[in-house]
Design a protein around this motif. Structure first.
Motif, mmCIF file in Angstrom:
data_model
loop_
_atom_site.group_PDB
_atom_site.id
_atom_site.type_symbol
_atom_site.label_atom_id
_atom_site.label_comp_id
_atom_site.label_asym_id
_atom_site.label_seq_id
_atom_site.Cartn_x
_atom_site.Cartn_y
_atom_site.Cartn_z
ATOM 1 N N PHE A 189 0.831 -1.212 0.000
ATOM 2 C CA PHE A 189 0.000 0.000 0.000
ATOM 3 C C PHE A 189 0.866 1.263 0.000
ATOM 4 O O PHE A 189 0.540 2.247 -0.658
ATOM 5 C CB PHE A 189 -0.937 0.003 1.208
ATOM 6 N N ALA A 190 1.970 1.223 0.740
ATOM 7 C CA ALA A 190 2.872 2.377 0.757
ATOM 8 C C ALA A 190 3.525 2.575 -0.611
ATOM 9 O O ALA A 190 3.654 3.702 -1.095
ATOM 10 C CB ALA A 190 3.935 2.196 1.839
ATOM 11 N N ILE A 191 3.914 1.495 -1.238
ATOM 12 C CA ILE A 191 4.518 1.590 -2.573
ATOM 13 C C ILE A 191 3.500 2.141 -3.572
ATOM 14 O O ILE A 191 3.821 3.027 -4.379
ATOM 15 C CB ILE A 191 5.051 0.210 -3.018
ATOM 16 N N ASP A 192 2.255 1.641 -3.519
ATOM 17 C CA ASP A 192 1.195 2.156 -4.391
ATOM 18 C C ASP A 192 0.946 3.637 -4.144
ATOM 19 O O ASP A 192 0.724 4.406 -5.085
ATOM 20 C CB ASP A 192 -0.108 1.389 -4.184
ATOM 21 N N ALA A 193 0.973 4.037 -2.892
ATOM 22 C CA ALA A 193 0.734 5.450 -2.565
ATOM 23 C C ALA A 193 1.807 6.338 -3.188
ATOM 24 O O ALA A 193 1.513 7.438 -3.669
ATOM 25 C CB ALA A 193 0.695 5.637 -1.057
ATOM 26 N N PHE A 194 3.056 5.885 -3.195
ATOM 27 C CA PHE A 194 4.122 6.674 -3.802
ATOM 28 C C PHE A 194 4.043 6.640 -5.325
ATOM 29 O O PHE A 194 4.300 7.645 -5.983
ATOM 30 C CB PHE A 194 5.505 6.196 -3.328
ATOM 31 N N GLN A 195 3.665 5.514 -5.883
ATOM 32 C CA GLN A 195 3.556 5.428 -7.342
ATOM 33 C C GLN A 195 2.409 6.285 -7.860
ATOM 34 O O GLN A 195 2.497 6.866 -8.934
ATOM 35 C CB GLN A 195 3.365 3.972 -7.773
ATOM 36 N N MET A 196 1.326 6.368 -7.089
ATOM 37 C CA MET A 196 0.176 7.166 -7.507
ATOM 38 C C MET A 196 0.287 8.616 -7.026
ATOM 39 O O MET A 196 -0.577 9.421 -7.325
ATOM 40 C CB MET A 196 -1.111 6.538 -6.969
ATOM 41 N N ARG A 197 1.343 8.935 -6.272
ATOM 42 C CA ARG A 197 1.598 10.293 -5.769
ATOM 43 C C ARG A 197 0.402 10.855 -4.990
ATOM 44 O O ARG A 197 -0.010 12.003 -5.194
ATOM 45 C CB ARG A 197 1.990 11.222 -6.900
ATOM 46 N N THR A 198 -0.156 10.027 -4.126
ATOM 47 C CA THR A 198 -1.284 10.481 -3.304
ATOM 48 C C THR A 198 -0.783 11.406 -2.210
ATOM 49 O O THR A 198 0.371 11.327 -1.785
ATOM 50 C CB THR A 198 -2.015 9.286 -2.647
ATOM 51 N N ALA A 231 -1.444 11.288 0.791
ATOM 52 C CA ALA A 231 -1.260 10.544 2.041
ATOM 53 C C ALA A 231 -0.062 9.601 1.979
ATOM 54 O O ALA A 231 0.048 8.695 2.794
ATOM 55 C CB ALA A 231 -2.529 9.760 2.347
ATOM 56 N N ARG A 232 0.853 9.839 1.031
ATOM 57 C CA ARG A 232 1.964 8.894 0.892
ATOM 58 C C ARG A 232 2.918 8.925 2.078
ATOM 59 O O ARG A 232 3.443 7.879 2.469
ATOM 60 C CB ARG A 232 2.705 9.125 -0.423
ATOM 61 N N ILE A 233 3.132 10.065 2.700
ATOM 62 C CA ILE A 233 4.023 10.137 3.871
ATOM 63 C C ILE A 233 3.390 9.417 5.074
ATOM 64 O O ILE A 233 4.075 8.612 5.716
ATOM 65 C CB ILE A 233 4.388 11.595 4.208
ATOM 66 N N PRO A 234 2.104 9.661 5.390
ATOM 67 C CA PRO A 234 1.509 8.869 6.475
ATOM 68 C C PRO A 234 1.510 7.358 6.187
ATOM 69 O O PRO A 234 1.726 6.558 7.091
ATOM 70 C CB PRO A 234 0.079 9.402 6.566
ATOM 71 N N PHE A 235 1.279 6.977 4.919
ATOM 72 C CA PHE A 235 1.351 5.555 4.560
ATOM 73 C C PHE A 235 2.745 5.002 4.829
ATOM 74 O O PHE A 235 2.901 3.914 5.376
ATOM 75 C CB PHE A 235 1.014 5.339 3.074
ATOM 76 N N LEU A 236 3.751 5.764 4.447
ATOM 77 C CA LEU A 236 5.125 5.326 4.645
ATOM 78 C C LEU A 236 5.444 5.194 6.136
ATOM 79 O O LEU A 236 6.045 4.205 6.566
ATOM 80 C CB LEU A 236 6.096 6.300 3.966
ATOM 81 N N LEU A 237 5.040 6.190 6.909
ATOM 82 C CA LEU A 237 5.299 6.136 8.351
ATOM 83 C C LEU A 237 4.550 4.989 9.029
ATOM 84 O O LEU A 237 5.103 4.313 9.902
ATOM 85 C CB LEU A 237 4.925 7.467 9.009
ATOM 86 N N SER A 238 3.300 4.771 8.608
ATOM 87 C CA SER A 238 2.524 3.686 9.223
ATOM 88 C C SER A 238 3.028 2.315 8.790
ATOM 89 O O SER A 238 2.682 1.313 9.390
ATOM 90 C CB SER A 238 1.035 3.830 8.893
ATOM 91 N N THR A 239 3.856 2.286 7.757
ATOM 92 C CA THR A 239 4.457 1.031 7.319
ATOM 93 C C THR A 239 5.815 0.804 7.969
ATOM 94 O O THR A 239 6.097 -0.266 8.496
ATOM 95 C CB THR A 239 4.625 1.024 5.785
#
Length: 181
Positions: free
Chosen positions: A114-123, A125-133
């Motif tokens: 999910f974190a990788i998808d968030a960065f690929q889609m440039r959402t 919320a990508r930083i919170p996804f990364l931190l929560s991962t």
């Protein structure tokens, strides 16, 4: 710890349980080493008591001419477990952080796609996804690297969680009573 009843917003707070939770939390924060030992001794006492009950039941069954292998097997198993817990409490306490570390690591690892998808889609919320991962992965690795050293920390964290939970319940009970009157 709230009990919700159907048909309205009545909430009853078991104040005694909340206060006991608060006291236990403070004790766990203040005395993590003693708390862990007391937990192990209580667990050993329970296992040894059940072992004695099962073995006595097996003995009584034999006197009556009834073969009860299940009681015998369970009794011996609980006796061994009780003695291990009694004589090796540190080993038993090390399983608590090991289990927590494993759960944290796999929880974070399962969020990695999910974190990788968030960065690929440039959402956004990508930083919170990364931190929560990454946070659970890093904490899990730290705990797994030294499970004996973090036992007291885990006990303190559990105590802090109890204190915070009790404080929130007391606050909610206060506001609930204020709103009712």
């Amino acid at each position: 710890m709230f009990v919700f009843f159907s048909g309205g917003s009545n909430r009853q707070t078991p104040m005694l349980m909340t206060l006991l939770s608060l006291i236990l939390g403070i004790f766990l924060i203040r005395y993590p080493g003693i708390s862990g030992s007391l937990f192990c001794f209580a667990l050993a006492a329970i296992a040894l008591t059940y072992a004695a009950i099962r073995l006595l039941r097996c003995q009584r069954s034999k006197k009556q001419g009834i073969y009860a292998p299940f009681d015998q097997y369970i009794g011996v198993f609980l006796l061994v477990i009780g003695l291990i817990i009694l004589f090796f409490p540190r080993l038993i306490l090390s399983f608590l952080p090991f289990t927590l570390g494993t759960l944290l690591f796999f929880s974070g690892f399962s969020k990695l796609p999910f974190a990788i998808d968030a960065f690929q889609m440039r959402t956004p919320a990508r930083i919170p996804f990364l931190l929560s991962t990454l946070t659970p992965i890093v904490l899990g690795i730290i705990i797994l690297m030294n499970p004996f050293g973090v036992t007291r920390l885990v006990i303190r964290f559990f105590g802090l969680s109890l204190v915070v939970n009790a404080a929130l319940e007391l606050t909610a009970a206060f506001f609930d009573r204020t709103n009712r009157y």
